[in-house]
Design a protein around this motif. Structure first.
Motif, PDB file in Angstrom:
ATOM      1  N   UNK A 203       0.851  -1.187   0.000  1.00 49.34           N
ATOM      2  CA  UNK A 203       0.000   0.000   0.000  1.00 49.34           C
ATOM      3  C   UNK A 203       0.885   1.235   0.000  1.00 49.34           C
ATOM      4  N   UNK A 204       0.281   2.329  -0.335  1.00 48.24           N
ATOM      5  CA  UNK A 204       0.981   3.604  -0.265  1.00 48.24           C
ATOM      6  C   UNK A 204       0.853   4.108   1.173  1.00 48.24           C
ATOM      7  N   UNK A 205       1.744   4.981   1.587  1.00 52.46           N
ATOM      8  CA  UNK A 205       1.805   5.316   3.005  1.00 52.46           C
ATOM      9  C   UNK A 205       0.538   5.994   3.509  1.00 52.46           C
ATOM     10  N   UNK A 206       0.037   6.945   2.715  1.00 54.35           N
ATOM     11  CA  UNK A 206      -1.149   7.647   3.204  1.00 54.35           C
ATOM     12  C   UNK A 206      -2.380   6.750   3.179  1.00 54.35           C
ATOM     13  N   UNK A 207      -2.388   5.768   2.288  1.00 55.83           N
ATOM     14  CA  UNK A 207      -3.501   4.809   2.270  1.00 55.83           C
ATOM     15  C   UNK A 207      -3.460   3.984   3.546  1.00 55.83           C
ATOM     16  N   UNK A 208      -2.241   3.603   3.954  1.00 54.86           N
ATOM     17  CA  UNK A 208      -2.068   2.834   5.171  1.00 54.86           C
ATOM     18  C   UNK A 208      -2.632   3.583   6.371  1.00 54.86           C
TER      19      UNK A 208
END
Lengths: 149, 375, 343
Positions: free
Chosen positions: C310-315
């Motif tokens: 996942x991308x960090x902000x999605x996490x």
């Protein structure tokens, strides 16, 4: 609002579908060929380095040293020499050298040959630690195939 | 959702550093160096540095006779080598008015489309590897292995094909090729469905790619980007439909176009293109006529004075070969207009203000092959 | 022979067993992961190093030990050497309260669950320590990301565990396991009359456990390889080896906790083990525990090799915007049901 609420379980279900796919693949057999203990058979048109064809009728190379292959080669990796033997109409090949470090396996030499004297071999296990080993003398039999297991 | 950034505000603060995505990468791409000026996680400016694999193909075109240049064509973009074969022999045939028998044309189309599928499979696997999913690469390579086996049976090579000749193809199809290809198509369609279930519909992938890296048709036009890049931005530009060559006008297929312009759009274009290529191959196999596979070609081939162009739809976009001839055996000038060069040039402008990982996803979605850029 | 049952000897035996368990798991879970990855990808995995690959971990350990232990000159000398220890020790200590079998537990503490979570949060500090002590731009950035990720995911994990505590009424892990005796419908995973969203609770716990141990698809700290190797960049040979061991120890700990809390621990799920079996009964319980534990670990490996990162902000969005509201909702639902419905 409703769409984004539904998106969460739908997204989660997509994850489960993906996991099901990988689990199905888990139980399928492996596709690996354990080289070098198992080898594959090369197809008929496989392009290994070229080799001189021996005419089955008289047991001599068909090559007449016309040098057409030498001229057709884009990488200038063939050197052919021939001499006319006693009582022969055409020349016979006396020296056929292929510098395999430059050969790109394009096949132009084979197409240029008027006497069907060369063809692709099936040699593929040609690793070496010495660059000089790739100056193949095609008249020496057996050729570099002796390296194969 | 996208993460954009106010570039002007950060430029004033002056706190930037240069991150070098060196010529050596962990996966995919090739020897491309990108000097990224970063503000924290955001990319302010990216400067691609190319030339690490410049092999002077165009110069070799001037020093070699036309027939001797054929092996070079397979090595410019090795993943879709047959398209490059096609563009070059097509240019020469157009200039010298050489007739190509219909069987050879159909064989060219079948092998080119197989090559397109294998190129897209490599892109798919490598792109997902960039995003952190390791498994789809292996599945893609399993399918690609079957295509390579089919093409090895016909041409003798697995990757850098030197199969097309002026006036046709080198050898006819080998025995059993038609049955094996039909069997391949039959097993590839369920695999595409599996790829959709595993990857395309996956919520994690969708969050990674949707609304990331928007490219407008205007941006594509300014940089000359073609292929899935422009088709993923809503413009139905495909050389096979706009300037039909070979026998594509006799075959019925669609050109997938998605209007979103984000990474997901380009992804879907390529996956649909695989399905369309399967359709083309099926039709070509059905319509395959009998006959010779090589037309009449003069023994010493010299093009008339003048210049000729020939464009094909390679896996990455519009590939055009231009030959300027002065009547001699070798071309006076051989120009290769390669798709990856134009596709890559828009990266600098498109990646401004993006997060680093998103910028890399954008670069992956452009499907760059660096030897194609550098030639 | 009765000295074998005395306290000091038992303590020594527990310590040795835990250390051996962690070490053995670290070594052979790596092999299991690689072989599992291979099977998911239609290939065999390591199969050359002795007896079809089973000596591969020994070869890896030998390679790691034989390399030079380098400490960068600018790094903080004490903290750099301390960080691997601080990462590994809490995982090992928490394993002391996990009930592997009926009497197979190193030290049964009546606030066992609390102890696990308190020591678990030291893990975060240890990674920050390693990133900071390396004095490396990318290591610090990566360590900062890990801290924010772990803090974000500890919250839903704790909320979920509180929901469970309301159902069980005790923090004693052995007691929690005993409450799940009987058929498998008594397991906390299936106790939908206390909280109809129990399976959802387990899923949230599992996702948080993946995020806490920095496993894919939440492994951007170590695998975001545009930034080299993340917080462990400067560690070579056995320093890196210890971080690796700690990661697998954390996975084992997380999965053991999930087994104990949701799947009945060492309970067979088919009825109680007859008391006449005595010692063998304990071993049967141990066997069931191990089976459940390794099934969960298999799922962790399965998840890793299926999904992209996942991308960090999605996490972070996943944690703050989805998991926390859902776990708060289950908490409220649970407390309402416990209050309204008589036990």
């Amino acid at each position: 609002m409703k769409a984004s609420l539904l998106a969460v379980p739908r997204g989660f279900l997509s994850l489960l579908t993906g996991m099901r796919v990988t689990l199905t693949q888990f139980f399928k057999p492996t596709v690996t060929v354990q080289y070098p203990w198992q080898t594959l058979k090369m197809p008929a048109r496989f392009r290994g380095h070229i080799e001189l064809i021996v005419d089955p009728e008289n047991g001599r190379y068909r090559c007449i040293a016309c040098k057409l292959c030498e001229r057709a080669c884009p990488s200038a990796c063939i050197v052919v020499d021939g001499a006319k033997l006693e009582g022969e109409k055409k020349k016979s090949v006396t020296h056929y050298e292929l510098d395999f470090t430059k050969c790109s396996l394009c096949g132009e030499c084979i197409e240029a040959c008027p006497s069907d004297a060369i063809r692709f071999s099936k040699a593929y296990n040609l690793a070496s630690t010495n660059r000089n080993e790739y100056d193949y003398d095609l008249m020496k039999t057996p050729g570099p195939e002796e390296k194969r297991p | 959702m996208s993460a954009s950034f106010d570039i002007a505000a950060s430029a004033k603060s002056g706190e930037t550093f240069v991150l070098n995505l060196g010529p050596q990468h962990p996966a995919a791409h090739g020897v491309l160096r990108v000097k990224m000026t970063m503000d924290g996680e955001y990319v302010m400016r990216s400067e691609p540095v190319i030339g690490y694999i410049h092999r002077m193909h165009e110069k070799m075109g001037e020093n070699r006779s036309l027939a001797k240049f054929l092996p070079n064509t397979g090595r410019i973009d090795y993943l879709s080598a047959l398209h490059y074969n096609h563009a070059f022999v097509g240019a020469v045939e157009r200039a010298a008015r050489i007739e190509v028998p219909p069987r050879a044309e159909f064989i060219r189309v079948i092998t080119s489309e197989l090559n397109r599928i294998s190129s897209h499979l490599v892109w798919w696997g490598a792109f997902l590897l960039d995003l952190g999913g390791f498994t789809p690469l292996l599945y893609a390579f399993d399918d690609r292995e079957k295509i390579l086996d089919l093409l090895e049976g016909v041409t003798g090579s697995r990757l850098t094909y030197c199969y097309f000749r002026f006036g046709g193809v080198r050898d006819d199809l080998d025995e059993g090729f038609v049955e094996r290809t039909r069997a391949f198509i039959a097993q590839m369609r369920p695999r595409l469905k599996m790829y959709r279930q595993l990857v395309t519909d996956n919520i994690i992938l969708r969050k990674r790619l949707e609304n990331i890296g928007p490219i407008s048709p205007e941006l594509c036009r300014r940089y000359g980007a073609t292929g899935p890049v422009i088709r993923g931005s809503g413009v139905p530009y495909d050389v096979r439909k706009i300037e039909p060559y070979s026998v594509y006008s006799q075959l019925d297929f669609e050109v997938p176009v998605y209007p979103e312009g984000d990474c997901m759009g380009r992804y879907r274009v390529r996956m649909d293109e695989i399905a369309q290529s399967l359709r083309i191959i099926e039709q070509a196999l059905d319509k395959l006529p009998d006959g010779p596979t090589l037309g009449k070609v003069p023994r010493v081939l010299k093009l008339p004075v003048g210049d000729v162009c020939y464009a094909v739809e390679a896996a990455r976009g519009r590939l055009m070969v231009r030959i300027v001839s002065d009547g001699k055996e070798a071309a006076y000038r051989l120009k290769l207009r390669t798709p990856s060069f134009s596709n890559m040039s828009l990266f600098e402008e498109a990646s401004r203000g993006m997060l680093l990982a998103d910028a890399l996803a954008l670069m992956g979605s452009l499907d760059l092959v660096i030897p194609d850029i550098d030639r | 022979m009765s000295f074998l049952l005395t306290e000091p000897f038992r303590l020594l035996l527990s310590i040795l067993c835990i250390v051996a368990f962690v070490g053995g798991n670290a070594a052979y879970l790596v092999l299991a992961e690689r072989k599992g990855a291979g099977r998911f990808q239609n290939r065999p995995g390591p199969n050359e190093a002795g007896f079809g690959g089973w000596l591969q971990p020994i070869a890896d350990v030998g390679k790691l030990i034989s390399k030079q232990l380098m400490v960068p000159p600018e790094a903080d000398q004490l903290l750099f050497r301390l960080a691997p220890l601080v990462v590994l020790t809490p995982a090992m200590m928490c394993l002391a309260v996990i009930p592997f079998g009926d009497t197979v537990v190193a030290r049964n503490i009546n606030v066992g669950l609390l102890m696990v979570f308190s020591f678990g949060s030291i893990n975060v500090m240890a990674i920050l320590l390693s990133g900071w002590a390396s004095r490396n731009k990318f290591a610090i950035m990566s360590a900062a990301r890990v801290v924010s990720q772990n803090v974000a995911y500890e919250i839903p994990m704790l909320l979920v565990v509180i929901t469970l505590l309301m159902a069980t009424g005790t923090m004693d892990l052995s007691e929690i396991v005993r409450q799940q005796a009987g058929g498998f419908w008594h397991w906390n995973f299936c106790r939908v009359w206390i909280n109809p969203l129990m399976p959802v609770t387990f899923v949230i716990f599992f996702i948080c456990m993946l995020a806490e141990t920095n496993r894919a698809p939440f492994d951007m700290a170590e695998a975001e390889s545009e930034l080299v190797a993340g917080a462990f960049t400067e560690y070579g040979s056995m320093g890196f080896g210890v971080f690796f061991m700690a990661e697998y120890a954390n996975i084992v700990l997380g999965c053991s906790l999930a087994t104990v809390l949701f799947f009945g621990g060492w309970q067979t799920g088919l009825g109680a083990v007859p008391a006449a079996w005595g010692g063998w009964g304990v071993l049967v319980g141990l066997g069931f525990f191990m089976a459940k534990l390794y099934a969960l670990i298999f799922t962790v490996i399965w998840v890793r090799w299926t999904f992209p990162r996942t991308q960090f902000y999605i996490l972070l969005n996943l944690s703050w915007k989805i998991l926390i509201p859902v776990s708060l909702f289950t908490l409220l639902l649970s407390s309402a049901m416990i209050k309204l419905l008589p036990r």
